[in-house]
Design an enzyme around this catalytic site. Structure first.
Site, PDB file in Angstrom:
ATOM      1  CB  CYS A  59     -26.272  -8.381 -20.466  1.00 36.71           C
ATOM      2  SG  CYS A  59     -26.577  -7.137 -21.743  1.00 36.71           S
ATOM      3  CG  ASP A 469       8.261  -4.672   7.918  1.00 37.78           C
ATOM      4  OD1 ASP A 469       9.494  -4.784   7.870  1.00 37.78           O
ATOM      5  OD2 ASP A 469       7.676  -3.767   8.551  1.00 37.78           O
ATOM      6  CG  ASP A 663       3.386  -1.087   9.542  1.00 38.05           C
ATOM      7  OD1 ASP A 663       4.577  -1.380   9.339  1.00 38.05           O
ATOM      8  OD2 ASP A 663       2.978  -0.615  10.609  1.00 38.05           O
TER       9      ASP A 663
END
Length: 770
Positions: A59, A469, A663
């Site tokens: 839990c 981009d 990137d």
């Protein structure tokens, strides 16, 4: 990431031995061992990061306990624990602590531990599952027998059962309930005792109390039939409740493996050993962690590649779907690269090792998935904070209900208290968010989209603007022919011949324009000779059919180089022309090659109701031309990194939730500023470090798939939370009012948790195409 050698799983027991004495985990203190399941922390000299698999967690309170135990240790800094996957990640300094100290502290707190990914982990998990199955079978068998003995008390008319028969049935039920109490219930009692010892209230505390109260009251009725409990033996409720609870945990365990199984599948893809070529030319099996760059290894069909490398001999199909998202096996032959974790499918390959261990692409992916699986989204942190106070309120509510009903009968008051304890356990609430998040992240990983920050999956669901981009994101690092044209009046045959002649001539140059023309027009029936390349201007040479017929001396290049009148075309792309020195034969327009699925990805985003924009440092005219090709309406050219950042912040001030896909090095600031960010698989390290998601397969369709999956995940989380709230709102009043028997409370508790996990497991299925 390689794992430590086999070690026994730790369990609850006495306090750790004195320093310097031998312990089952002392071998982990050797650097050669802990380096096998740890990696250096980037930017922190001398600090390491390790992942542990924790045993005995059930839990949110367990997760908080493990975090607190590890944080107290000297030399341990950051600690993250995920209760759904039962794993912990910690950053530590070898100068101040050792793995044996963590293990000892966890054992003292009542938890077991192993290095995550250890080869023994799967075996221990299987043994634990078999033991859980035996507990369930014992509870089920005893439940059926006890119910058979209890049936006469429910069905027979008053006075028909004699006191001696009633006593005999009671003693038989007591004997059959003992195995359930001592064997089937042991995990609940052990966890409850551990929570009490650590001054915490976990979810097993009310369960253990409920079982003990129900069994104690029934035992009192059996041992003292004339006492106040004599008419209220209810042994049938104990094994029935335990059976339902174990049924729920068994099924929940299976479903958790489905929802959080992507990381496990990745971590276990490397083989234990591989055949390496020795100095005498023979091949001998060695442990994967003994490989070094430059080794030559033999990989058989069906085996996984243990390291990144290059094929030296052989040709085979390779499956790397789980690492890159490529759905079809790829052909690999001599000179091609292979990546660790991918599978050799058809033929034997000899591979020269280039990168091993933490330097492989596989290790990077595993590290990202570990980080994501251990992160806690905001809703999970909220549930963790309220778990203990909520459980304390449950105990108070049970005590209050018993006090209210006590004047109406002690046995009935105890039954009501037990039902309240059981039915209000917040298992479903604690599982509602993490189970759905991990299931969604697992499905994305199988598609080749890695989640670096699980919290970002929540943010993705609200994204309404995606900003791309251009260079390296929508486009590839090459050029392509987008249009070929010939003078008016030229028929198709002559047009095709002109294009083939240009392709034959272009084969003799490595210039990007020539390579694009040659790739578009292979021209197998034509050959060029006497070729001369004029740097910066073009090619000239004789082009003829393979048999030497139809030979012509041609020029391919700029308009001034072709020595023939060239029709002017005002277009924002590169142009190349073909002529015979007197007559213009054909023209070619070339542009950056867009990714094959770029237009499809943009269309899918628009279908989702997302606004798509394009930012680039290229000229405005070139950016607008590319935007038209892929279907983007909003585009902005000549953008510096500062202008990109300002544009995204302006969108955010206007109330938009922005995802940035890039990137390059200059994309780092804008990726960090966006609400959600994604980097391509070949992105520079800075872009990947700032991104929330990494697209390993370079498929732009993954952007729309991510947003769709995030929305599905949000919908499932809301369904789970709604169900947990409705369940407690409906069942708690019934239990307090005395209208819910103990067995029904146990059934409801198990069913609620199971429903939440089963609903979340739907997200683990493959993501539908948009």
């Amino acid at each position: 990431m390689q794992t430590a050698p086999s070690l026994p799983l730790l369990s609850a027991g006495p306090a750790p031995p004195a320093a310097g004495s031998a312990t089952p985990w002392a071998a982990l203190d050797e650097p050669a061992e802990w380096e096998g399941f740890s990696r250096p922390v980037a930017g922190r000299e001398g600090w390491w990061e390790s992942c542990l698999a924790i045993e005995g967690m059930h839990c949110a309170a367990c997760a908080l306990t493990v975090e607190a135990v590890l944080r107290k240790l000297p030399g341990v800094d950051t600690v993250q624990v995920n209760g759904v996957t039962a794993t912990a990640r910690l950053q530590w300094n070898p100068q101040a602590t050792r793995p044996s100290l963590w293990m000892a502290a966890l054992r003292q707190a009542g938890y077991g531990a192993l290095p995550a990914g250890d080869l023994l982990l799967a075996g221990n998990r299987q043994r634990a599952q078999r033991l859980m199955l035996w507990r369930w079978l014992v509870a089920g068998f005893c439940m059926m027998q006890v119910m058979m003995y209890a049936a006469p008390a429910y069905l027979a008319p008053a006075g028909e059962i004699t006191p001696d028969i009633r006593a005999l049935l009671g003693w038989a039920s007591w004997v059959l309930t003992l195995p359930v109490l001592l064997f089937s219930c042991w995990p609940f009692f052990a966890a409850a005792l551990r929570d009490v010892r650590n001054m915490r209230i976990g979810m097993d505390v009310p369960v253990a109390l409920g079982v003990l109260i129900a069994f104690g009251a029934s035992t009192a009725a059996t041992f003292d039939p004339a006492g106040p409990w004599g008419e209220h033996a209810s042994y049938d409720s104990v094994p029935m409740f335990v059976f339902f609870l174990l049924s729920g945990r068994l099924l929940e365990q299976r479903l958790r493996e489905r929802t959080a199984g992507a990381l496990e599948a990745l971590m276990r893809r490397l083989p234990d050993s591989v055949e390496r070529q020795e100095a005498d030319g023979s091949f001998r099996a060695v442990a994967v962690r003994r490989l070094a760059p430059g080794d030559l290894i033999r990989v058989l069909p069906g085996q996984a590649f243990p390291a990144d490398g290059e094929v030296e001999t052989g040709e085979s199909r390779v499956d790397q779907s789980l690492l890159t998202g490529e759905s079809k096996p790829l052909l690999r032959r001599a000179g091609d690269g292979v990546i660790a974790g991918s599978h050799n499918l058809t033929s034997l390959l000899l591979v020269r090792v280039q990168r091993v261990g933490a330097q492989t692409r596989y290790a990077e992916i595993v590290a990202l998935m570990e980080q994501a699986s251990l992160e806690k989204p905001g809703l999970v942190q909220l549930v963790d904070r309220i778990a203990s106070p909520f459980l304390a309120a449950v105990l108070l509510a049970a005590a209050g209900a018993a006090w209210w009903w006590w004047p109406f009968g002690q046995a009935h008051a105890m039954a009501v208290a037990v039902s309240v304890l059981i039915v209000t356990c917040p298992c479903a609430l604690s599982l509602a968010t993490p189970a759905a998040m991990l299931a969604g992240a697992g499905a994305l990983a199988r598609r080749g989209l890695l989640v670096r920050r699980l919290q970002a999956l929540e943010s993705c669901a609200a994204v309404d603007t995606v900003v791309f981009d251009k260079t390296g994101t929508l486009t590839q690092d090459r050029m392509e022919v987008v249009l070929a044209h010939t003078p008016q009046g030229v028929d198709k045959v002559d047009r095709d011949q002109a294009c083939d002649r240009a392709g034959a001539l272009a084969r003799h140059s490595l210039h990007p324009v020539s390579r694009a023309i040659a790739a578009r027009y292979p021209a197998p029936d034509w050959v060029a000779s006497e070729v001369e390349e004029v740097a910066g201007r073009g090619l000239r040479g004789k082009v003829a059919r393979l048999d030497g017929s139809d030979a012509r001396y041609l020029y391919l290049g700029s308009a001034s180089f072709c020595r023939a009148p060239v029709p002017g075309r005002d277009v924002p792309v590169l142009q190349a022309h073909l002529s015979d020195g007197e007559h213009y034969l054909a023209g070619f327009e070339l542009d950056e090659a867009i990714r094959p699925d770029a237009a499809q990805a943009v269309a899918a985003l628009l279908k989702l109701g997302v606004r798509v924009q394009l930012l680039s440092g290229d000229t405005g005219r070139a950016v607008a031309h590319l935007a038209r090709r892929v279907g983007i309406e909003w585009c902005f050219g000549e953008c510096t990194p500062e202008m990109k950042l300002a544009h995204v912040r302006r969108l955010q001030r206007e109330g938009h939730r922005v995802m940035m896909v890039g990137d390059g090095m200059n994309d780092g600031p804008v990726l960090a500023a966006a609400d959600v960010s994604m980097a391509m698989g070949q992105a520079v390290p800075l872009a990947q470090a700032r991104a929330d998601f990494i697209m390993t397969g370079n498929r732009l369709a993954s952007v729309a798939a991510l947003l769709a999956q995030a929305r599905r995940t949000r919908r499932v989380v809301r369904q789970n939370l709604l169900w947990a709230a409705l369940y407690n709102a409906a069942c708690v009043p019934l239990a307090i009012a005395g209208l819910m028997p103990t067995w029904l409370a146990g059934f409801g508790m198990a069913a609620s948790s199971l429903l939440v996990v089963a609903n979340s497991a739907r997200l683990a299925r493959s993501i539908p195409e948009l």
